[in-house]
Design a protein around this motif. Structure first.
Motif, PDB file in Angstrom:
ATOM      1  N   SER A 148      13.846  96.981  51.226  1.00  0.00           N
ATOM      2  CA  SER A 148      14.230  98.095  52.086  1.00  0.00           C
ATOM      3  C   SER A 148      15.536  98.722  51.612  1.00  0.00           C
ATOM      4  O   SER A 148      15.612  99.926  51.386  1.00  0.00           O
ATOM      5  CB  SER A 148      14.376  97.614  53.531  1.00  0.00           C
ATOM      6  OG  SER A 148      14.849  98.656  54.356  1.00  0.00           O
ATOM      7  N   THR A 149      16.568  97.891  51.446  1.00  0.00           N
ATOM      8  CA  THR A 149      17.879  98.353  50.970  1.00  0.00           C
ATOM      9  C   THR A 149      18.458  97.277  50.067  1.00  0.00           C
ATOM     10  O   THR A 149      18.777  96.179  50.556  1.00  0.00           O
ATOM     11  CB  THR A 149      18.842  98.618  52.138  1.00  0.00           C
ATOM     12  OG1 THR A 149      18.224  99.498  53.090  1.00  0.00           O
ATOM     13  CG2 THR A 149      20.139  99.246  51.640  1.00  0.00           C
ATOM     14  N   PRO A 150      18.596  97.522  48.764  1.00  0.00           N
ATOM     15  CA  PRO A 150      19.074  96.492  47.838  1.00  0.00           C
ATOM     16  C   PRO A 150      20.427  95.894  48.238  1.00  0.00           C
ATOM     17  O   PRO A 150      20.602  94.673  48.191  1.00  0.00           O
ATOM     18  CB  PRO A 150      19.166  97.238  46.505  1.00  0.00           C
ATOM     19  CG  PRO A 150      18.195  98.350  46.624  1.00  0.00           C
ATOM     20  CD  PRO A 150      18.221  98.758  48.057  1.00  0.00           C
ATOM     21  N   GLU A 151      21.346  96.744  48.628  1.00  0.00           N
ATOM     22  CA  GLU A 151      22.672  96.245  49.002  1.00  0.00           C
ATOM     23  C   GLU A 151      22.588  95.312  50.202  1.00  0.00           C
ATOM     24  O   GLU A 151      23.242  94.261  50.246  1.00  0.00           O
ATOM     25  CB  GLU A 151      23.591  97.424  49.311  1.00  0.00           C
ATOM     26  CG  GLU A 151      25.048  97.050  49.515  1.00  0.00           C
ATOM     27  CD  GLU A 151      25.723  96.575  48.251  1.00  0.00           C
ATOM     28  OE1 GLU A 151      26.629  95.718  48.345  1.00  0.00           O
ATOM     29  OE2 GLU A 151      25.342  97.044  47.161  1.00  0.00           O
ATOM     30  N   SER A 152      21.753  95.664  51.181  1.00  0.00           N
ATOM     31  CA  SER A 152      21.582  94.811  52.369  1.00  0.00           C
ATOM     32  C   SER A 152      20.933  93.488  51.996  1.00  0.00           C
ATOM     33  O   SER A 152      21.281  92.436  52.550  1.00  0.00           O
ATOM     34  CB  SER A 152      20.740  95.531  53.420  1.00  0.00           C
ATOM     35  OG  SER A 152      21.345  96.734  53.823  1.00  0.00           O
ATOM     36  N   GLY A 153      19.977  93.538  51.054  1.00  0.00           N
ATOM     37  CA  GLY A 153      19.326  92.299  50.633  1.00  0.00           C
ATOM     38  C   GLY A 153      20.295  91.335  49.957  1.00  0.00           C
ATOM     39  O   GLY A 153      20.289  90.138  50.243  1.00  0.00           O
ATOM     40  N   VAL A 154      21.124  91.847  49.067  1.00  0.00           N
ATOM     41  CA  VAL A 154      22.114  90.994  48.390  1.00  0.00           C
ATOM     42  C   VAL A 154      23.118  90.456  49.396  1.00  0.00           C
ATOM     43  O   VAL A 154      23.501  89.275  49.341  1.00  0.00           O
ATOM     44  CB  VAL A 154      22.813  91.784  47.267  1.00  0.00           C
ATOM     45  CG1 VAL A 154      23.938  90.953  46.658  1.00  0.00           C
ATOM     46  CG2 VAL A 154      21.812  92.176  46.187  1.00  0.00           C
ATOM     47  N   ASN A 155      23.561  91.297  50.328  1.00  0.00           N
ATOM     48  CA  ASN A 155      24.496  90.830  51.358  1.00  0.00           C
ATOM     49  C   ASN A 155      23.866  89.760  52.242  1.00  0.00           C
ATOM     50  O   ASN A 155      24.548  88.824  52.685  1.00  0.00           O
ATOM     51  CB  ASN A 155      24.955  92.014  52.217  1.00  0.00           C
ATOM     52  CG  ASN A 155      25.839  92.977  51.445  1.00  0.00           C
ATOM     53  OD1 ASN A 155      26.481  92.595  50.462  1.00  0.00           O
ATOM     54  ND2 ASN A 155      25.881  94.225  51.875  1.00  0.00           N
ATOM     55  N   TYR A 156      22.568  89.882  52.494  1.00  0.00           N
ATOM     56  CA  TYR A 156      21.863  88.871  53.283  1.00  0.00           C
ATOM     57  C   TYR A 156      21.867  87.525  52.556  1.00  0.00           C
ATOM     58  O   TYR A 156      22.127  86.479  53.163  1.00  0.00           O
ATOM     59  CB  TYR A 156      20.433  89.337  53.548  1.00  0.00           C
ATOM     60  CG  TYR A 156      19.570  88.316  54.254  1.00  0.00           C
ATOM     61  CD1 TYR A 156      19.615  88.179  55.637  1.00  0.00           C
ATOM     62  CD2 TYR A 156      18.709  87.476  53.535  1.00  0.00           C
ATOM     63  CE1 TYR A 156      18.824  87.238  56.292  1.00  0.00           C
ATOM     64  CE2 TYR A 156      17.918  86.541  54.176  1.00  0.00           C
ATOM     65  CZ  TYR A 156      17.979  86.428  55.552  1.00  0.00           C
ATOM     66  OH  TYR A 156      17.215  85.489  56.194  1.00  0.00           O
ATOM     67  N   PHE A 157      21.591  87.557  51.249  1.00  0.00           N
ATOM     68  CA  PHE A 157      21.615  86.323  50.467  1.00  0.00           C
ATOM     69  C   PHE A 157      22.998  85.671  50.497  1.00  0.00           C
ATOM     70  O   PHE A 157      23.122  84.455  50.615  1.00  0.00           O
ATOM     71  CB  PHE A 157      21.207  86.601  49.019  1.00  0.00           C
ATOM     72  CG  PHE A 157      19.744  86.872  48.844  1.00  0.00           C
ATOM     73  CD1 PHE A 157      18.795  86.066  49.439  1.00  0.00           C
ATOM     74  CD2 PHE A 157      19.307  87.950  48.069  1.00  0.00           C
ATOM     75  CE1 PHE A 157      17.441  86.314  49.285  1.00  0.00           C
ATOM     76  CE2 PHE A 157      17.967  88.208  47.901  1.00  0.00           C
ATOM     77  CZ  PHE A 157      17.022  87.390  48.512  1.00  0.00           C
ATOM     78  N   MET A 158      24.048  86.476  50.397  1.00  0.00           N
ATOM     79  CA  MET A 158      25.396  85.928  50.402  1.00  0.00           C
ATOM     80  C   MET A 158      25.774  85.391  51.782  1.00  0.00           C
ATOM     81  O   MET A 158      26.464  84.378  51.903  1.00  0.00           O
ATOM     82  CB  MET A 158      26.395  86.994  49.938  1.00  0.00           C
ATOM     83  CG  MET A 158      26.269  87.331  48.451  1.00  0.00           C
ATOM     84  SD  MET A 158      27.585  88.389  47.807  1.00  0.00           S
ATOM     85  CE  MET A 158      27.200  89.929  48.660  1.00  0.00           C
ATOM     86  N   SER A 159      25.311  86.071  52.844  1.00  0.00           N
ATOM     87  CA  SER A 159      25.628  85.604  54.201  1.00  0.00           C
ATOM     88  C   SER A 159      24.955  84.273  54.516  1.00  0.00           C
ATOM     89  O   SER A 159      25.467  83.482  55.310  1.00  0.00           O
ATOM     90  CB  SER A 159      25.199  86.660  55.227  1.00  0.00           C
ATOM     91  OG  SER A 159      23.779  86.798  55.253  1.00  0.00           O
ATOM     92  N   LYS A 160      23.801  84.011  53.886  1.00  0.00           N
ATOM     93  CA  LYS A 160      23.092  82.750  54.093  1.00  0.00           C
ATOM     94  C   LYS A 160      23.529  81.667  53.112  1.00  0.00           C
ATOM     95  O   LYS A 160      23.001  80.551  53.150  1.00  0.00           O
ATOM     96  CB  LYS A 160      21.585  82.966  53.952  1.00  0.00           C
ATOM     97  CG  LYS A 160      20.987  83.899  55.000  1.00  0.00           C
ATOM     98  CD  LYS A 160      21.107  83.313  56.397  1.00  0.00           C
ATOM     99  CE  LYS A 160      20.441  84.213  57.421  1.00  0.00           C
ATOM    100  NZ  LYS A 160      20.532  83.648  58.807  1.00  0.00           N
ATOM    101  N   GLY A 161      24.490  81.989  52.256  1.00  0.00           N
ATOM    102  CA  GLY A 161      24.961  81.009  51.284  1.00  0.00           C
ATOM    103  C   GLY A 161      24.033  80.796  50.112  1.00  0.00           C
ATOM    104  O   GLY A 161      24.217  79.846  49.341  1.00  0.00           O
ATOM    105  N   ILE A 162      23.036  81.657  49.949  1.00  0.00           N
ATOM    106  CA  ILE A 162      22.092  81.516  48.848  1.00  0.00           C
ATOM    107  C   ILE A 162      22.711  81.969  47.538  1.00  0.00           C
ATOM    108  O   ILE A 162      22.482  81.387  46.480  1.00  0.00           O
ATOM    109  CB  ILE A 162      20.815  82.310  49.155  1.00  0.00           C
ATOM    110  CG1 ILE A 162      20.090  81.682  50.353  1.00  0.00           C
ATOM    111  CG2 ILE A 162      19.878  82.353  47.953  1.00  0.00           C
ATOM    112  CD1 ILE A 162      18.900  82.463  50.822  1.00  0.00           C
TER     113      ILE A 162
END
Length: 319
Positions: A148-162
């Motif tokens: 949906s949004t690349p920046e949001s996807g990367v931020n999601y991974f970082m917020s989950k510690g992935i």
């Protein structure tokens, strides 16, 4: 006459495999045939790579399971090897039958690594309460967010510690993951030039022919659909990386990053010219050599001719 002979031959084959013309032979008779074909227990263990056929026959619990082996009756190593070939959906379905086997952490850890290749969390100890099966679900959700949004996807991974908040870690994740939407990736890399720099350094073009190296580069970092500043940036970064990976070849051919840049641009234009159905008068080899050497005079004519042959035979470098 021919059909009669075929039926006789077919019945003999079925009898050898434990069948009769009416269907299955009686269970005990079929088992006796299989066991009698193996002279002793020692020989049985040597057949088919050490698998005991008599043991496999005993694992059949009913006539409805004829020919089907329960994975729980096999050695764990063999069961895990069979399940390791399944994707996530099939593995979840298998857990309905073999819950302990299909929910094994090593299986899901291997599935995470084979699907995404590199995640920062895969090289750390998982937080308490988080299993690799749950991690797989989180990664799948992150991919949907990224689409949906690349920046949001990367931020999601970082917020989950992935993923660690590092351009190098993000570049490794992109380089090792083949399921990312390439159009969204192109937008993201155009905005994050620091990630693009680290992604380029992950490529190794040593001892590769220039057009083949360019094809590999554009398989990971897709070229834009039209010319512009972003395409020029990609070619510039590729030229410097290619020269860094092949210093001896560059000295031998007398090429610099600027000369490689000219060659790459020429190869892209030649690819469009030779593959486009709208171009009727295709560029000849002699024309390509003449035009290229005008832009880079120190380049060998034979080397430029080999470049033309590669595009003519293999195809586009940025398709």
């Amino acid at each position: 006459m021919g059909q009669g002979l075929w039926r006789v031959a077919r019945n003999q084959q079925l009898q050898q495999e434990g069948y009769s013309e009416q269907g299955y032979l009686p269970r005990e008779h079929s088992r006796r045939m299989a066991v009698s074909s193996i002279p002793n227990a020692n020989h049985r263990k040597q057949v088919q790579g050490g698998i005991d056929l008599y043991h496999l026959l005993k694992t059949r619990k009913s006539k409805e399971q004829e020919g089907f082996i329960n994975l729980e009756m096999l050695p764990p190593e063999l069961s895990f090897t069979i399940l390791s070939y399944l994707n996530a959906t099939d593995l979840c379905l298998a857990s309905c039958v073999w819950q302990d086997l299909a929910n094994d952490e090593l299986l899901w850890q291997g599935l995470c690594k084979s699907t995404w290749g590199h995640c920062s969390i895969l090289f750390k100890q998982l937080p308490l309460g988080l299993s690799y099966k749950s991690l797989y679900r989180v990664l799948e959700k992150g991919i949907l967010t990224y689409t949906s949004t690349p920046e949001s996807g990367v931020n999601y991974f970082m917020s989950k510690g992935i993923l660690d908040d590092s351009s190098k870690e993000i570049a490794k994740f992109i380089f090792c993951t083949r399921t990312l939407n390439w159009k969204k990736l192109r937008i993201y890399l155009d905005e994050r030039r620091d990630v693009l720099d680290d992604l380029v350094t992950l490529h190794n073009f040593r001892n590769q022919f220039l057009p083949n190296a360019l094809r590999e580069f554009f398989r990971h970092i897709h070229a834009p659909e039209e010319r512009g500043e972003y395409l020029e940036t990609l070619i510039t970064k590729f030229s410097h990386r290619f020269c860094a990976c092949n210093p001896d070849l560059m000295r031998e051919l007398g090429l610099s990053p600027d000369a490689v840049y000219v060659l790459c641009y020429s190869l892209i234009l030649l690819s469009i010219d030779l593959t486009s159905p709208h171009v009727k008068n295709k560029m000849s080899k002699r024309e390509f050599i003449r035009n290229t050497r005008r832009a880079a005079q120190n380049i060998s004519e034979d080397f430029v001719g080999h470049l033309y042959d590669n595009i003519y035979l293999i195809g586009h470098v940025a398709a």
